[in-house]
Design a protein around this motif. Structure first.
Motif, PDB file in Angstrom:
ATOM      1  N   ALA A 129      48.186  41.525  83.420  1.00 39.26           N
ATOM      2  CA  ALA A 129      47.780  41.574  84.824  1.00 39.26           C
ATOM      3  C   ALA A 129      48.034  40.240  85.517  1.00 39.26           C
ATOM      4  O   ALA A 129      48.498  40.191  86.663  1.00 39.26           O
ATOM      5  CB  ALA A 129      46.307  41.958  84.924  1.00 39.26           C
ATOM      6  N   ARG A 130      47.746  39.156  84.835  1.00 36.40           N
ATOM      7  CA  ARG A 130      47.991  37.833  85.421  1.00 36.40           C
ATOM      8  C   ARG A 130      49.470  37.612  85.668  1.00 36.40           C
ATOM      9  O   ARG A 130      49.869  37.093  86.716  1.00 36.40           O
ATOM     10  CB  ARG A 130      47.433  36.754  84.495  1.00 36.40           C
ATOM     11  CG  ARG A 130      45.908  36.699  84.463  1.00 36.40           C
ATOM     12  CD  ARG A 130      45.408  35.808  83.352  1.00 36.40           C
ATOM     13  NE  ARG A 130      43.951  35.693  83.361  1.00 36.40           N
ATOM     14  CZ  ARG A 130      43.214  35.337  82.313  1.00 36.40           C
ATOM     15  NH1 ARG A 130      43.813  35.030  81.166  1.00 36.40           N
ATOM     16  NH2 ARG A 130      41.908  35.264  82.413  1.00 36.40           N
ATOM     17  N   LEU A 131      50.309  38.000  84.724  1.00 35.02           N
ATOM     18  CA  LEU A 131      51.750  37.833  84.886  1.00 35.02           C
ATOM     19  C   LEU A 131      52.289  38.671  86.037  1.00 35.02           C
ATOM     20  O   LEU A 131      53.239  38.267  86.719  1.00 35.02           O
ATOM     21  CB  LEU A 131      52.470  38.215  83.592  1.00 35.02           C
ATOM     22  CG  LEU A 131      52.351  37.217  82.437  1.00 35.02           C
ATOM     23  CD1 LEU A 131      52.793  37.866  81.138  1.00 35.02           C
ATOM     24  CD2 LEU A 131      53.183  35.964  82.707  1.00 35.02           C
ATOM     25  N   LEU A 132      51.696  39.825  86.253  1.00 34.45           N
ATOM     26  CA  LEU A 132      52.158  40.736  87.304  1.00 34.45           C
ATOM     27  C   LEU A 132      51.462  40.493  88.636  1.00 34.45           C
ATOM     28  O   LEU A 132      51.815  41.116  89.644  1.00 34.45           O
ATOM     29  CB  LEU A 132      51.943  42.184  86.875  1.00 34.45           C
ATOM     30  CG  LEU A 132      52.812  42.671  85.704  1.00 34.45           C
ATOM     31  CD1 LEU A 132      52.344  44.048  85.230  1.00 34.45           C
ATOM     32  CD2 LEU A 132      54.281  42.713  86.109  1.00 34.45           C
ATOM     33  N   GLY A 133      50.462  39.618  88.645  1.00 36.89           N
ATOM     34  CA  GLY A 133      49.730  39.362  89.879  1.00 36.89           C
ATOM     35  C   GLY A 133      48.899  40.543  90.334  1.00 36.89           C
ATOM     36  O   GLY A 133      48.771  40.800  91.534  1.00 36.89           O
ATOM     37  N   THR A 134      48.311  41.257  89.379  1.00 37.11           N
ATOM     38  CA  THR A 134      47.514  42.429  89.703  1.00 37.11           C
ATOM     39  C   THR A 134      46.231  42.390  88.880  1.00 37.11           C
ATOM     40  O   THR A 134      45.841  41.334  88.382  1.00 37.11           O
ATOM     41  CB  THR A 134      48.323  43.718  89.439  1.00 37.11           C
ATOM     42  OG1 THR A 134      47.579  44.840  89.893  1.00 37.11           O
ATOM     43  CG2 THR A 134      48.664  43.887  87.972  1.00 37.11           C
ATOM     44  N   GLY A 135      45.548  43.520  88.754  1.00 31.58           N
ATOM     45  CA  GLY A 135      44.304  43.575  88.007  1.00 31.58           C
ATOM     46  C   GLY A 135      44.446  44.359  86.712  1.00 31.58           C
ATOM     47  O   GLY A 135      45.373  45.156  86.548  1.00 31.58           O
ATOM     48  N   THR A 136      43.500  44.134  85.815  1.00 34.85           N
ATOM     49  CA  THR A 136      43.532  44.833  84.533  1.00 34.85           C
ATOM     50  C   THR A 136      43.444  46.343  84.722  1.00 34.85           C
ATOM     51  O   THR A 136      44.099  47.108  84.000  1.00 34.85           O
ATOM     52  CB  THR A 136      42.376  44.343  83.643  1.00 34.85           C
ATOM     53  OG1 THR A 136      42.430  42.918  83.522  1.00 34.85           O
ATOM     54  CG2 THR A 136      42.453  44.958  82.257  1.00 34.85           C
ATOM     55  N   ARG A 137      42.666  46.779  85.686  1.00 33.18           N
ATOM     56  CA  ARG A 137      42.522  48.223  85.924  1.00 33.18           C
ATOM     57  C   ARG A 137      43.864  48.845  86.297  1.00 33.18           C
ATOM     58  O   ARG A 137      44.200  49.948  85.852  1.00 33.18           O
ATOM     59  CB  ARG A 137      41.496  48.483  87.021  1.00 33.18           C
ATOM     60  CG  ARG A 137      41.273  49.965  87.300  1.00 33.18           C
ATOM     61  CD  ARG A 137      40.150  50.177  88.305  1.00 33.18           C
ATOM     62  NE  ARG A 137      38.878  49.722  87.775  1.00 33.18           N
ATOM     63  CZ  ARG A 137      37.731  49.807  88.435  1.00 33.18           C
ATOM     64  NH1 ARG A 137      37.717  50.319  89.673  1.00 33.18           N
ATOM     65  NH2 ARG A 137      36.612  49.385  87.888  1.00 33.18           N
ATOM     66  N   THR A 138      44.650  48.124  87.083  1.00 34.92           N
ATOM     67  CA  THR A 138      45.972  48.628  87.465  1.00 34.92           C
ATOM     68  C   THR A 138      46.887  48.721  86.243  1.00 34.92           C
ATOM     69  O   THR A 138      47.605  49.704  86.066  1.00 34.92           O
ATOM     70  CB  THR A 138      46.599  47.711  88.524  1.00 34.92           C
ATOM     71  OG1 THR A 138      45.749  47.694  89.682  1.00 34.92           O
ATOM     72  CG2 THR A 138      47.976  48.207  88.929  1.00 34.92           C
ATOM     73  N   VAL A 139      46.873  47.706  85.408  1.00 33.37           N
ATOM     74  CA  VAL A 139      47.696  47.718  84.194  1.00 33.37           C
ATOM     75  C   VAL A 139      47.286  48.871  83.296  1.00 33.37           C
ATOM     76  O   VAL A 139      48.134  49.641  82.814  1.00 33.37           O
ATOM     77  CB  VAL A 139      47.563  46.377  83.444  1.00 33.37           C
ATOM     78  CG1 VAL A 139      48.187  46.461  82.047  1.00 33.37           C
ATOM     79  CG2 VAL A 139      48.221  45.262  84.240  1.00 33.37           C
ATOM     80  N   GLN A 140      45.992  49.017  83.056  1.00 34.53           N
ATOM     81  CA  GLN A 140      45.523  50.062  82.159  1.00 34.53           C
ATOM     82  C   GLN A 140      45.701  51.457  82.749  1.00 34.53           C
ATOM     83  O   GLN A 140      45.806  52.445  82.008  1.00 34.53           O
ATOM     84  CB  GLN A 140      44.056  49.837  81.806  1.00 34.53           C
ATOM     85  CG  GLN A 140      43.808  48.610  80.931  1.00 34.53           C
ATOM     86  CD  GLN A 140      44.393  48.752  79.543  1.00 34.53           C
ATOM     87  OE1 GLN A 140      45.605  48.661  79.358  1.00 34.53           O
ATOM     88  NE2 GLN A 140      43.529  49.007  78.570  1.00 34.53           N
ATOM     89  N   GLY A 141      45.764  51.534  84.086  1.00 38.26           N
ATOM     90  CA  GLY A 141      45.969  52.833  84.725  1.00 38.26           C
ATOM     91  C   GLY A 141      47.361  53.390  84.516  1.00 38.26           C
ATOM     92  O   GLY A 141      47.572  54.608  84.598  1.00 38.26           O
ATOM     93  N   ASP A 142      48.344  52.516  84.266  1.00 41.18           N
ATOM     94  CA  ASP A 142      49.714  52.965  83.984  1.00 41.18           C
ATOM     95  C   ASP A 142      50.359  51.921  83.079  1.00 41.18           C
ATOM     96  O   ASP A 142      51.148  51.086  83.506  1.00 41.18           O
ATOM     97  CB  ASP A 142      50.511  53.124  85.277  1.00 41.18           C
ATOM     98  CG  ASP A 142      51.810  53.906  85.069  1.00 41.18           C
ATOM     99  OD1 ASP A 142      52.283  53.970  83.918  1.00 41.18           O
ATOM    100  OD2 ASP A 142      52.351  54.444  86.063  1.00 41.18           O
ATOM    101  N   ARG A 143      49.997  51.977  81.806  1.00 40.90           N
ATOM    102  CA  ARG A 143      50.448  50.965  80.851  1.00 40.90           C
ATOM    103  C   ARG A 143      51.972  50.990  80.683  1.00 40.90           C
ATOM    104  O   ARG A 143      52.603  49.949  80.530  1.00 40.90           O
ATOM    105  CB  ARG A 143      49.752  51.186  79.498  1.00 40.90           C
ATOM    106  CG  ARG A 143      48.282  50.807  79.523  1.00 40.90           C
ATOM    107  CD  ARG A 143      47.534  51.268  78.280  1.00 40.90           C
ATOM    108  NE  ARG A 143      48.184  50.875  77.046  1.00 40.90           N
ATOM    109  CZ  ARG A 143      48.121  49.654  76.509  1.00 40.90           C
ATOM    110  NH1 ARG A 143      47.422  48.703  77.128  1.00 40.90           N
ATOM    111  NH2 ARG A 143      48.723  49.388  75.367  1.00 40.90           N
ATOM    112  N   LEU A 144      52.545  52.167  80.697  1.00 43.13           N
ATOM    113  CA  LEU A 144      53.990  52.280  80.550  1.00 43.13           C
ATOM    114  C   LEU A 144      54.701  51.561  81.695  1.00 43.13           C
ATOM    115  O   LEU A 144      55.638  50.781  81.479  1.00 43.13           O
ATOM    116  CB  LEU A 144      54.389  53.750  80.498  1.00 43.13           C
ATOM    117  CG  LEU A 144      55.852  54.062  80.216  1.00 43.13           C
ATOM    118  CD1 LEU A 144      56.260  53.543  78.848  1.00 43.13           C
ATOM    119  CD2 LEU A 144      56.094  55.571  80.312  1.00 43.13           C
ATOM    120  N   ARG A 145      54.263  51.808  82.900  1.00 47.93           N
ATOM    121  CA  ARG A 145      54.880  51.159  84.055  1.00 47.93           C
ATOM    122  C   ARG A 145      54.694  49.647  84.001  1.00 47.93           C
ATOM    123  O   ARG A 145      55.632  48.893  84.304  1.00 47.93           O
ATOM    124  CB  ARG A 145      54.271  51.709  85.345  1.00 47.93           C
ATOM    125  CG  ARG A 145      54.836  51.082  86.601  1.00 47.93           C
ATOM    126  CD  ARG A 145      54.246  51.715  87.842  1.00 47.93           C
ATOM    127  NE  ARG A 145      54.758  51.107  89.052  1.00 47.93           N
ATOM    128  CZ  ARG A 145      54.428  51.479  90.282  1.00 47.93           C
ATOM    129  NH1 ARG A 145      53.585  52.490  90.453  1.00 47.93           N
ATOM    130  NH2 ARG A 145      54.936  50.870  91.325  1.00 47.93           N
TER     131      ARG A 145
END
Length: 242
Positions: A129-145
């Motif tokens: 999430a830090r590398l993408l500039g977003t939140g953990t919830r966003t990463v976990q919501g679409d891990r493949l993406r």
């Protein structure tokens, strides 16, 4: 292995992550393994693993090495990253290295400039999430993406750790690793994964192949772990020996 921050007040208390990664590389077949602990007061011997050879970071011949960087190291890892990113032909970046890169645009550009060299990132969801500039919830919501976006943005192999680790790389169909279980949530197993990925890169594997093989073997050992025995990261590293 570059990491494991130490200082005179805490001694080697922060060195465990680097030593676990180094042990995994050793037992994973890397052959000669150097350890570079950052900060003052760094020990120059691991009595439990005397095969490991300790060197100061400035004494490492980076162009001749496969480097695993960021297993420990804290803020000190930021100072060695420019040289590591520019010179290491084969590189695994974990934990503190990923956090330093996420916070520094120049380091991000240096990572992107490595396109074409064998590079593997091994983030957990918060680091991703830090590398993408977003939140953990966003990463976990679409891990493949998230894994695919990291791979494309930084032009490297990625192991997005977690339940069903996702492995991605530019131009590759991403894979979801089928092995592993909740025992791998114990401290230090991520350092073991990074060290194993480094060993596989050192053996001539490409970034995607090394990432896939490391995730699979790491999880398969956890699946085969005796039910009456506690899984610890150190024991897991030692089980990597073929």
């Amino acid at each position: 292995m570059i990491g494991g921050e130490t200082d005179t007040a805490r001694g080697s208390a922060m060195a465990g992550a680097a030593l676990l990664a180094a042990g995994a590389a050793l037992h994973g077949g890397a052959g000669r393994v150097y350890v570079s602990l950052l900060g003052d007061g760094a020990p120059m011997l691991d009595a439990a693993q005397p095969e490991l050879m300790f060197r100061r970071a400035g004494a490492l011949d980076l162009p001749a090495l496969t480097v695993v960087c960021g297993c420990g190291g804290g803020e000190a890892v930021r100072d060695v990253l420019p040289a590591v990113l520019a010179q290491a032909p084969r590189l695994v970046l974990d934990a503190d290295a990923l956090n330093a890169i996420a916070a520094d645009a120049a380091l991000q550009a240096a990572l992107q400039a490595r396109a074409g060299q064998a590079t593997v990132l091994t983030p957990h969801p918060l680091e991703a999430a830090r590398l993408l500039g977003t939140g953990t919830r966003t990463v976990q919501g679409d891990r493949l993406r998230a894994a695919m976006e990291l791979a494309e943005r930084f032009r490297c192999g990625v192991v997005l750790k977690g339940s069903g680790s996702v492995i991605a790389a530019p131009g590759q169909v991403p894979r979801i690793n089928p092995t592993g279980n909740a025992r791998l949530a114990t401290a230090g197993t991520g350092d073991v994964l990074a060290g194993l990925a480094g060993a596989l890169l050192a053996g001539g594997g490409d970034a995607f192949g090394a990432a896939c093989a490391a995730a699979y073997r790491h999880g398969a050992l956890a699946n085969a772990w005796p039910a009456d025995s506690a899984l610890t990261a150190g024991a897991l590293a030692r089980r990597l020996t073929p």
